[in-house]
Structure formats: C-alpha cells, structure tokens
Scaffold this active site. Structure first.
Site, PDB file in Angstrom:
ATOM      1  N   ARG A  90       0.852  -1.081   0.100  1.00 24.83           N
ATOM      2  CA  ARG A  90      -0.078   0.065  -0.096  1.00 24.83           C
ATOM      3  C   ARG A  90       0.729   1.078   0.004  1.00 24.83           C
ATOM      4  NH1 ARG A  90       0.600   2.833   4.862  1.00 24.83           N
ATOM      5  NH2 ARG A  90       0.827   1.447   6.722  1.00 24.83           N
ATOM      6  N   GLU A 127      -3.974  -5.747   7.684  1.00 26.48           N
ATOM      7  CA  GLU A 127      -2.911  -5.005   8.371  1.00 26.48           C
ATOM      8  C   GLU A 127      -3.290  -4.556   9.723  1.00 26.48           C
ATOM      9  OE1 GLU A 127       0.076  -0.934   7.721  1.00 26.48           O
ATOM     10  OE2 GLU A 127      -1.332  -1.707   6.079  1.00 26.48           O
ATOM     11  N   HIS A 133       6.592  -6.884  13.377  1.00 22.08           N
ATOM     12  CA  HIS A 133       7.076  -5.876  14.000  1.00 22.08           C
ATOM     13  C   HIS A 133       8.444  -6.297  14.603  1.00 22.08           C
ATOM     14  CE1 HIS A 133       6.913  -1.795  16.097  1.00 22.08           C
ATOM     15  NE2 HIS A 133       6.590  -1.674  15.071  1.00 22.08           N
ATOM     16  N   LYS A 135      12.254  -6.844  14.915  1.00 25.46           N
ATOM     17  CA  LYS A 135      13.315  -6.240  14.378  1.00 25.46           C
ATOM     18  C   LYS A 135      14.711  -6.896  14.572  1.00 25.46           C
ATOM     19  CE  LYS A 135      10.452  -2.701  14.582  1.00 25.46           C
ATOM     20  NZ  LYS A 135      10.289  -2.060  13.498  1.00 25.46           N
ATOM     21  N   GLY A 147      14.756   0.009  16.648  1.00 26.44           N
ATOM     22  CA  GLY A 147      13.231  -0.041  16.254  1.00 26.44           C
ATOM     23  C   GLY A 147      13.017   0.724  14.916  1.00 26.44           C
ATOM     24  N   ARG A 162      14.146  10.818  12.550  1.00 27.01           N
ATOM     25  CA  ARG A 162      13.223  10.087  13.644  1.00 27.01           C
ATOM     26  C   ARG A 162      14.316   9.301  14.755  1.00 27.01           C
ATOM     27  NH1 ARG A 162       8.592   7.722  10.778  1.00 27.01           N
ATOM     28  NH2 ARG A 162       8.249  10.032  11.047  1.00 27.01           N
ATOM     29  N   ASP A 164      15.603   6.955  17.337  1.00 25.75           N
ATOM     30  CA  ASP A 164      15.595   5.527  17.827  1.00 25.75           C
ATOM     31  C   ASP A 164      16.639   5.092  18.653  1.00 25.75           C
ATOM     32  OD1 ASP A 164      14.512   2.700  17.886  1.00 25.75           O
ATOM     33  OD2 ASP A 164      13.027   3.587  16.156  1.00 25.75           O
ATOM     34  N   ASP A 303       5.056  10.817  15.009  1.00 25.92           N
ATOM     35  CA  ASP A 303       5.360  10.618  13.383  1.00 25.92           C
ATOM     36  C   ASP A 303       3.989  10.891  12.660  1.00 25.92           C
ATOM     37  OD1 ASP A 303       4.931   8.288  14.925  1.00 25.92           O
ATOM     38  OD2 ASP A 303       5.167   7.046  13.378  1.00 25.92           O
ATOM     39  N   HIS A 355      11.051   7.913  18.201  1.00 27.98           N
ATOM     40  CA  HIS A 355      10.756   6.575  18.144  1.00 27.98           C
ATOM     41  C   HIS A 355      11.195   5.674  19.035  1.00 27.98           C
ATOM     42  CE1 HIS A 355       9.417   2.801  15.576  1.00 27.98           C
ATOM     43  NE2 HIS A 355       8.487   3.603  15.526  1.00 27.98           N
ATOM     44  N   ARG A 376      -1.520  -2.598  21.162  1.00 28.07           N
ATOM     45  CA  ARG A 376      -1.405  -3.410  19.980  1.00 28.07           C
ATOM     46  C   ARG A 376      -0.369  -4.229  20.022  1.00 28.07           C
ATOM     47  NH1 ARG A 376      -2.876  -2.637  14.438  1.00 28.07           N
ATOM     48  NH2 ARG A 376      -1.140  -3.584  13.130  1.00 28.07           N
ATOM     49  N   GLU A 383       6.394  -9.420  17.786  1.00 28.27           N
ATOM     50  CA  GLU A 383       7.345  -8.392  18.348  1.00 28.27           C
ATOM     51  C   GLU A 383       8.503  -9.467  18.996  1.00 28.27           C
ATOM     52  OE1 GLU A 383       7.076  -5.219  18.368  1.00 28.27           O
ATOM     53  OE2 GLU A 383       4.981  -4.615  18.412  1.00 28.27           O
TER      54      GLU A 383
END
Length: 449
Positions: A90, A127, A133, A135, A147, A162, A164, A303, A355, A376, A383
C-alpha cells in the site's frame, strides 16, 4: 491475574554470554545509517534484514543498492530481506492509492536479475490486526538491533530524523539464533511469498495459510541452544525474546521486569498508551517506592503529527489521543510527580520525531525492543526484544551515555496542567475526539493504533 508467579522468576531466564567489548551503542540515526551501509559492504557470509518496511525513497534505495552491490561482489552471500506483507503493498497513509513499495521491489529486482529476495511476512489477514514488527539485522556474526525501519527519516538521509535506539552486538551464537528463527518460523511458511517477483498472490487467496501461520507463530521461540552455553547469571549476557498475541512470553517478561524492580525504572515509548498489565505493574512499583522515569515524545514529535496550518487528516488525531492519555495518567499520579518519585519527560527537537522504546531496570537489566509497550504490541503484532543482563555494570557507561543523549532533548513535566487538554486543540481535532469519546471508539483506537 498476574502473568507470572513472582519476581524471582527472572532467575529462570537463561542468557547468551557476552563480552562487554562486543557491544556498541550508537547515538544517532546518521551514525546508524553509515554503520549499516559499511557492514553491508563488508559482509562475507550472510545478510538478513528484518524490518516493518523498506521504503521507496533515497535512503531505501541506498540500502537496496548496497545489497545488490554486495551480492554482485560476493555471489555466495546469503541475503534475505523481510518486510511486512501488507505495509509493502500500500502507499503511505493519506497518499494516493498505489502499488506501494512492492511495485518498486519488482522493478529493482528485475533490473538486478532477482539476486536479492524480498519477502512479505503476513502476520494477519489484515494490517489493522497485526504486522511484522520483528526487529534486528544479522550481518555475518553481528546483530544490529533498532526499532527503526528503512527510509529517509529513520536513517536521517535528508534534513529530518526520527530518533530511535541503535545497538550492535558481535556474537555468533546470537546471530545464528536469530537467523535460525527467520528460516525456521518465517521463510519456511506457506503464507510467505517474495514481493519482488512478478506474480504476487492476492491476500484473499492465502487467507487460510496466513491463519495457520499466525497460529504457529504463537508457539515460536528463539532456540539458541542456551542450555549448552556456559551461562553464569552473575556475568553479562543477552536473551532474545519473541511473541505474538495475548499473554505471549515477551509480554510476560516485560511485566516480570517491572515487577522485579527494586529501586529504579526508566521507560521509553513513542505512543503513551500502556496496556493495562503494564499500568498495573507501574502502579505497584510506585507503591513499593521504586523511582520511575517515563520518556515519551511530545505530540509534535509524533510521526503522525500534522501541523494545524496544514490540511487535517483523521490520522493526525492520534498524537492528541496519546496526550489525552498522558494527561490523565499524570493527573492521577500528581502526588508522585510532585514528590519526585515519578518523572515524566517530553522529548522534542525542532520538527524531528521520536521513536524510542525500551526499559532499564535497577541498573541491571536493559530491554532493547521494537515493542511500543501499547495494547497493539501486546495483542496483535509480531514483536521481539533483546534483554541484556548486566549484574557487574560492565555496560554502565554506554547505558548512561545513551540515556544522557535522550534526556538532553527532553523537558520535565512538573504538573499535569502543563499538558494541553481538549479545549486547547485545533477545531478539527477537538470535534473528532469528541465524537470518538461519545461513541467510545477512542477505546478501540487505543487498542489497534
């Protein structure tokens, strides 16, 4: 019901032995980008990159071209890139409908003889209800954990960054363990397909495979043969953790760490929206006299934030929802804030974004994770985390340097009234939040966004 029996359960967490000089903490996105590119160029055996997304922009193209160049220079290199299946197909939120990054992958892969496979990992059939997620990059015997995803802002390719966290660990056992998990539990699944090939199956055609995949992921664990290691819980070690769905092992350890705290907890999260289990453990820790510091991004450093002078989009209400949550939390704990036992810090650096996520417990445990510590993450997304146990404080200076670099961009909240409330928000935000609250849809938003 508590997720574990007692704080002493931490003693059952086996770890992989580490040497302090094999651990390096980076402090900026630009250093992270330069280090990642250098490691890719120097790779000799394998490169496994696992990220929410690899974006079609300058930084993403730089990473992808570096992978193609490494493969061309050493055809024997074992390379795999894993991204979320849905996110790759997307466009950006609020942008025009498009084929997403997958269309770019196909174009780039065709031009490079399909030399570097890019896999889409469908954690859920939609989604909204779960994404990859996970890493951690593995390059040869080094684990690079952050992250951050792979695009301009996360890698500070242009003007904005951003912020992290960025950790490098050179350890063959850990690297092998993480690659084994990817191969055994992700790449072998029937639901997983390459996104860089011309024919990509429609999600609806693999719904059954996706559901089976998610079911199997719930029991998937890192198998590092830790029982065979000469593990000494009185020395520096790292434990990889993974989980998806309610009451998973990673969730339990997060709550267990909070429960085991005796003197100090520091928490970073970009979206102030703790799960109930985390909030309960924070409240219990405060009652035990534990000093707690929570570092969260200012709403303007979120963000999803859109300045009021720009056209309003529904997604722009999220930073305000998180601030509403933070203000409510601060109000209920004003006495702890006033006494200094609870410290709330807001991170802000011009128009850059925040982040960071993770925890530091009693100067002994440090959790490096992509987990946002929100409902979430605790229920929907796949995770993982690296838990570092440092009983001899061998990484104390690195830990303090990282915290100092974070806190220098923060301001302390001394009273909950310092945070704005609904009446202070731009009209479109105020009206939307009012409608959400009136229909209780704000509670749903907190659970899935």
């Amino acid at each position: 019901m508590r997720l574990f029996k007692s704080a002493s359960d931490l003693t059952h967490l086996n770890g992989i032995p580490l040497q302090a000089d094999t651990v390096q903490t980076l402090l900026s996105a630009a250093d992270y980008r330069n280090t990642l590119l250098a490691k890719i160029a120097a790779a000799r055996h394998r490169i496994y990159l696992c990220s929410l997304y690899l974006q079609n922009d300058e930084a993403g193209a730089e990473i992808l071209q570096a992978l193609y160049a490494a493969k061309a220079a050493r055809p024997e290199l074992d390379i795999a890139v894993l991204v979320d299946w849905h996110r790759a197909q997307r466009g950006l939120i609020g942008a025009a409908k498009s084929g997403g990054n997958a269309a770019w992958y196909q174009e780039a892969s065709k031009a490079n003889a399909y030399a570097v496979p890019l896999y889409g990992i469908p954690v859920q059939t939609r989604e909204l209800f779960g994404v990859l997620h996970l890493k951690g990059f593995v390059i040869d015997d080094e684990v690079i954990y952050s992250g951050a995803s792979l695009n301009n802002v996360y890698l500070h390719k242009q003007d904005k960054y951003r912020h992290d966290r960025y950790l490098l660990i050179h350890n063959k056992v850990l690297a092998n363990c993480m690659v084994q998990f990817i191969r055994e539990h992700l790449l072998s699944a029937a639901a997983v397909h390459r996104l860089d090939m011309p024919e990509i199956p429609a999600t609806r055609s693999i719904r059954r495979e996706i559901k089976q995949f998610r079911s199997k992921l719930k029991s998937a664990r890192y198998d590092c043969n830790m029982a065979e290691q000469e593990y000494d819980r009185h020395r520096l070690s790292v434990t990889p953790l993974v989980g998806v769905g309610k009451n998973n092992p990673l969730n339990k350890v997060i709550c267990q760490l909070l429960s085991a705290s005796k003197t100090q907890i520091t928490i970073c999260t970009p979206y102030f929206n703790f799960p109930l289990a985390v909030t309960r453990e924070i409240n219990r820790a405060l009652k035990r006299g534990v000093r707690i510091c929570v570092i969260v991004g200012d709403k303007t450093a979120n963000d999803f934030f859109i300045p009021p002078e720009q056209p309003f989009k529904v997604i722009a209400a999220l930073p305000y929802l998180y601030e509403v949550n933070l203000r409510r939390f601060a109000k209920s704990h004003q006495a702890d804030i006033s006494s200094g036992q609870l410290q709330l810090r807001l991170w802000k650096d011009d128009d850059n974004t925040y982040h960071l996520k993770g925890m530091w417990i009693d100067q002994e445990y440090a959790l490096m994770t992509g987990n946002n510590l929100n409902p979430r993450a605790f229920r929907l997304d796949l995770e993982n985390a690296l838990l570092i146990h440092d009983p001899q404080h061998e990484l104390r200076q690195q830990r303090q340097d990282e915290l100092n670099s974070i806190m220098e961009k923060t301001a302390v909240i001394t009273h909950y009234r310092e945070l704005e409330k609904n009446i202070d928000y731009p009209d479109p935000v105020r009206k939307l939040l009012g409608r959400l609250s009136g229909t209780r849809l704000d509670r749903l938003a907190y659970r899935v966004l």
